[in-house]
Design a protein around this motif. Structure first.
Motif, PDB file in Angstrom:
ATOM      1  N   ALA A  92       0.847  -1.359   0.111  1.00 30.16           N
ATOM      2  CA  ALA A  92      -0.095  -0.022   0.229  1.00 30.16           C
ATOM      3  C   ALA A  92       1.076   1.220   0.226  1.00 30.16           C
ATOM      4  O   ALA A  92       0.402   2.457  -0.276  1.00 30.16           O
ATOM      5  CB  ALA A  92      -0.746   0.051   0.717  1.00 30.16           C
ATOM      6  N   ARG A  93       1.777   1.363   1.242  1.00 29.75           N
ATOM      7  CA  ARG A  93       3.097   2.806   0.603  1.00 29.75           C
ATOM      8  C   ARG A  93       3.243   2.391  -0.472  1.00 29.75           C
ATOM      9  O   ARG A  93       3.481   4.012  -0.816  1.00 29.75           O
ATOM     10  CB  ARG A  93       3.798   2.323   2.085  1.00 29.75           C
ATOM     11  CG  ARG A  93       4.815   2.978   2.340  1.00 29.75           C
ATOM     12  CD  ARG A  93       5.716   3.298   3.828  1.00 29.75           C
ATOM     13  NE  ARG A  93       6.790   2.217   3.225  1.00 29.75           N
ATOM     14  CZ  ARG A  93       5.957   0.657   4.386  1.00 29.75           C
ATOM     15  NH1 ARG A  93       5.165   0.762   5.247  1.00 29.75           N
ATOM     16  NH2 ARG A  93       6.483  -0.189   4.300  1.00 29.75           N
ATOM     17  N   ASP A  94       4.203   1.685  -1.168  1.00 32.26           N
ATOM     18  CA  ASP A  94       4.498   1.475  -2.434  1.00 32.26           C
ATOM     19  C   ASP A  94       3.321   1.694  -3.325  1.00 32.26           C
ATOM     20  O   ASP A  94       3.883   1.879  -4.800  1.00 32.26           O
ATOM     21  CB  ASP A  94       5.630   0.421  -2.357  1.00 32.26           C
ATOM     22  CG  ASP A  94       6.842   0.431  -1.168  1.00 32.26           C
ATOM     23  OD1 ASP A  94       7.473   2.071  -1.145  1.00 32.26           O
ATOM     24  OD2 ASP A  94       7.424  -0.816  -1.446  1.00 32.26           O
ATOM     25  N   HIS A  95       2.211   1.976  -3.664  1.00 29.73           N
ATOM     26  CA  HIS A  95       1.471   1.847  -4.434  1.00 29.73           C
ATOM     27  C   HIS A  95       1.431   0.617  -5.289  1.00 29.73           C
ATOM     28  O   HIS A  95       1.692   0.071  -6.973  1.00 29.73           O
ATOM     29  CB  HIS A  95       1.165   2.722  -5.198  1.00 29.73           C
ATOM     30  CG  HIS A  95       1.020   4.097  -4.244  1.00 29.73           C
ATOM     31  ND1 HIS A  95      -0.598   4.008  -4.143  1.00 29.73           N
ATOM     32  CD2 HIS A  95       1.170   4.978  -3.653  1.00 29.73           C
ATOM     33  CE1 HIS A  95      -0.927   5.283  -3.156  1.00 29.73           C
ATOM     34  NE2 HIS A  95       0.421   5.251  -2.919  1.00 29.73           N
ATOM     35  N   VAL A  96       1.635  -1.154  -5.278  1.00 25.00           N
ATOM     36  CA  VAL A  96       2.324  -2.023  -5.694  1.00 25.00           C
ATOM     37  C   VAL A  96       0.807  -2.583  -5.840  1.00 25.00           C
ATOM     38  O   VAL A  96       0.414  -3.474  -5.250  1.00 25.00           O
ATOM     39  CB  VAL A  96       3.115  -2.932  -4.532  1.00 25.00           C
ATOM     40  CG1 VAL A  96       3.451  -4.850  -5.583  1.00 25.00           C
ATOM     41  CG2 VAL A  96       4.885  -2.877  -5.115  1.00 25.00           C
ATOM     42  N   ASN A  97      -0.092  -2.478  -7.538  1.00 18.76           N
ATOM     43  CA  ASN A  97      -1.210  -2.833  -7.347  1.00 18.76           C
ATOM     44  C   ASN A  97      -1.168  -3.758  -8.462  1.00 18.76           C
ATOM     45  O   ASN A  97      -0.974  -3.385  -9.981  1.00 18.76           O
ATOM     46  CB  ASN A  97      -2.114  -1.953  -7.679  1.00 18.76           C
ATOM     47  CG  ASN A  97      -3.645  -2.181  -8.021  1.00 18.76           C
ATOM     48  OD1 ASN A  97      -3.602  -3.560  -8.140  1.00 18.76           O
ATOM     49  ND2 ASN A  97      -4.492  -1.388  -8.357  1.00 18.76           N
ATOM     50  N   ARG A  98      -1.408  -5.345  -8.294  1.00 19.12           N
ATOM     51  CA  ARG A  98      -1.466  -6.147  -9.473  1.00 19.12           C
ATOM     52  C   ARG A  98      -2.169  -6.454 -10.082  1.00 19.12           C
ATOM     53  O   ARG A  98      -2.612  -7.623 -10.575  1.00 19.12           O
ATOM     54  CB  ARG A  98      -0.187  -7.332  -9.108  1.00 19.12           C
ATOM     55  CG  ARG A  98       0.946  -6.257  -8.887  1.00 19.12           C
ATOM     56  CD  ARG A  98       2.499  -8.097  -8.367  1.00 19.12           C
ATOM     57  NE  ARG A  98       3.258  -7.171  -9.100  1.00 19.12           N
ATOM     58  CZ  ARG A  98       4.675  -7.322  -7.632  1.00 19.12           C
ATOM     59  NH1 ARG A  98       3.707  -8.009  -6.515  1.00 19.12           N
ATOM     60  NH2 ARG A  98       5.516  -6.899  -7.303  1.00 19.12           N
ATOM     61  N   MET A  99      -3.238  -6.327  -9.286  1.00 18.98           N
ATOM     62  CA  MET A  99      -4.627  -6.609 -10.009  1.00 18.98           C
ATOM     63  C   MET A  99      -4.826  -6.333 -11.283  1.00 18.98           C
ATOM     64  O   MET A  99      -4.850  -5.073 -11.648  1.00 18.98           O
ATOM     65  CB  MET A  99      -5.995  -5.928  -8.820  1.00 18.98           C
ATOM     66  CG  MET A  99      -5.751  -6.096  -8.139  1.00 18.98           C
ATOM     67  SD  MET A  99      -7.595  -5.916  -6.274  1.00 18.98           S
ATOM     68  CE  MET A  99      -8.755  -6.027  -7.585  1.00 18.98           C
ATOM     69  N   ALA A 100      -5.874  -6.587 -11.856  1.00 16.09           N
ATOM     70  CA  ALA A 100      -5.853  -6.964 -12.843  1.00 16.09           C
ATOM     71  C   ALA A 100      -7.308  -7.493 -13.846  1.00 16.09           C
ATOM     72  O   ALA A 100      -7.423  -7.933 -15.016  1.00 16.09           O
ATOM     73  CB  ALA A 100      -5.119  -7.558 -14.416  1.00 16.09           C
ATOM     74  N   GLU A 101      -8.320  -7.557 -13.426  1.00 16.01           N
ATOM     75  CA  GLU A 101      -9.850  -7.535 -13.704  1.00 16.01           C
ATOM     76  C   GLU A 101     -10.740  -6.742 -14.028  1.00 16.01           C
ATOM     77  O   GLU A 101     -11.198  -6.512 -15.959  1.00 16.01           O
ATOM     78  CB  GLU A 101     -10.275  -7.580 -12.591  1.00 16.01           C
ATOM     79  CG  GLU A 101     -11.649  -6.527 -12.099  1.00 16.01           C
ATOM     80  CD  GLU A 101     -10.547  -5.781 -11.165  1.00 16.01           C
ATOM     81  OE1 GLU A 101     -11.491  -4.720 -10.649  1.00 16.01           O
ATOM     82  OE2 GLU A 101      -9.084  -5.893 -10.690  1.00 16.01           O
ATOM     83  N   PHE A 102      -9.562  -5.497 -14.672  1.00 14.75           N
ATOM     84  CA  PHE A 102      -9.940  -4.069 -15.409  1.00 14.75           C
ATOM     85  C   PHE A 102      -9.459  -4.800 -16.671  1.00 14.75           C
ATOM     86  O   PHE A 102     -10.620  -4.434 -17.759  1.00 14.75           O
ATOM     87  CB  PHE A 102      -9.810  -3.576 -14.897  1.00 14.75           C
ATOM     88  CG  PHE A 102     -10.388  -2.204 -13.752  1.00 14.75           C
ATOM     89  CD1 PHE A 102     -11.141  -1.532 -14.660  1.00 14.75           C
ATOM     90  CD2 PHE A 102      -9.919  -2.008 -13.139  1.00 14.75           C
ATOM     91  CE1 PHE A 102     -12.455  -0.770 -13.669  1.00 14.75           C
ATOM     92  CE2 PHE A 102     -10.720  -1.195 -11.745  1.00 14.75           C
ATOM     93  CZ  PHE A 102     -11.627  -1.035 -12.557  1.00 14.75           C
ATOM     94  N   GLU A 103      -8.454  -5.562 -16.652  1.00 17.89           N
ATOM     95  CA  GLU A 103      -7.561  -5.930 -18.441  1.00 17.89           C
ATOM     96  C   GLU A 103      -8.809  -6.962 -18.889  1.00 17.89           C
ATOM     97  O   GLU A 103      -9.622  -7.238 -20.135  1.00 17.89           O
ATOM     98  CB  GLU A 103      -6.768  -6.690 -18.209  1.00 17.89           C
ATOM     99  CG  GLU A 103      -5.635  -7.016 -19.769  1.00 17.89           C
ATOM    100  CD  GLU A 103      -5.412  -5.673 -20.240  1.00 17.89           C
ATOM    101  OE1 GLU A 103      -6.430  -5.307 -21.065  1.00 17.89           O
ATOM    102  OE2 GLU A 103      -4.693  -6.260 -20.322  1.00 17.89           O
TER     103      GLU A 103
END
Length: 246
Positions: A92-103
């Motif tokens: 969260a602190r580094d904004h590591v977002n690996r979700m890809a349901e938007f793809e």
């Protein structure tokens, strides 16, 4: 120019992890015929048993509908998520977002059902995701795992069947590793393009090669059940009711 070059991707997941850019379409009229069954999952479940097709059914006690009274049917657009292997607070602190349901939403065709093999106790999709899916023409989503912002998805008329409801974000906790590959939900294997049917009673997954066989037999069974209901309403004795529709 290949298919992936024709479609502008979001970059949320590596292109090589998208196994199909578009799921196979259903034969014309299948969705309308499924919806016309009334409460389709029960009759489809019975039909699959009688045809010897391995159980592709999950009850509503496991995958609970967020909008009661909705019935959907369409081809499966599949997503597979796993836990990220990092501390979520650091993510969260580094904004590591690996979700890809938007793809997956980006690739969706009208009528698709988003089916997510997800992560429990965290959200695999939220309100903005549901609204995007609705805009893209998806008829709803099936999620083994958590979802959130249920009020938002209800407000836009996007039904979700999910095993968990939680406010905990998946942004820093999960990773999408494949789109439109085979997935497993509740012990049921689902391939992109398989027929998904969901109602208040549960969810059925029909293998693509068996769709027409199951549908034709289910329609015959539904007609028999309708005769039995008519016999009940007409006041026939219980033994005569049981013989009706045979």
């Amino acid at each position: 120019m290949n298919v992936q070059e024709k479609k502008r991707l979001t970059g949320r997941i590596a292109a090589e992890n998208i196994k199909l850019m578009a799921v196979p379409r259903l034969p014309d009229g299948v969705v309308e015929r499924v919806i016309a069954l009334g409460d389709p999952t029960g009759v489809i479940s019975d039909t699959m048993d009688e045809l010897g097709i391995p159980c592709g059914v999950i009850g509503a006690s496991v995958l609970r509908p967020t909008i009661p009274g909705k019935t959907i049917a369409g081809p499966a657009l599949t997503v597979r998520n796993i836990l990220q292997r990092i501390d979520p607070l650091k993510g969260a602190r580094d904004h590591v977002n690996r979700m890809a349901e938007f793809e997956a939403h980006n690739l969706a065709q009208p009528g698709d059902v988003l089916v997510i093999q997800g992560v429990p106790n965290v959200s695999n999709m939220g309100g903005n995701s549901a609204q995007t899916g609705k805009r893209q023409g998806e008829v709803g989503a099936i999620v083994e795992g958590g979802v959130r912002d249920v009020g938002h998805s209800r407000a836009v008329g996007y039904p979700v069947w999910a095993s968990d409801i939680t406010p905990v974000t998946g942004k820093w906790r999960l990773e999408t590793i494949e789109i439109n590959g085979p997935i497993v939900i509740g012990g049921v294997q689902i391939h992109p393009g398989d027929l998904v049917v969901a109602d208040d009673t549960g969810v059925c997954f029909i293998p693509r090669d068996d769709i027409m066989k199951v549908l034709e037999a289910a329609e015959k069974k539904a007609r028999s059940e309708a005769q039995r209901v008519q016999a009940i309403d007409s006041g026939l004795s219980v033994p005569d009711v049981l013989r009706s529709g045979e």
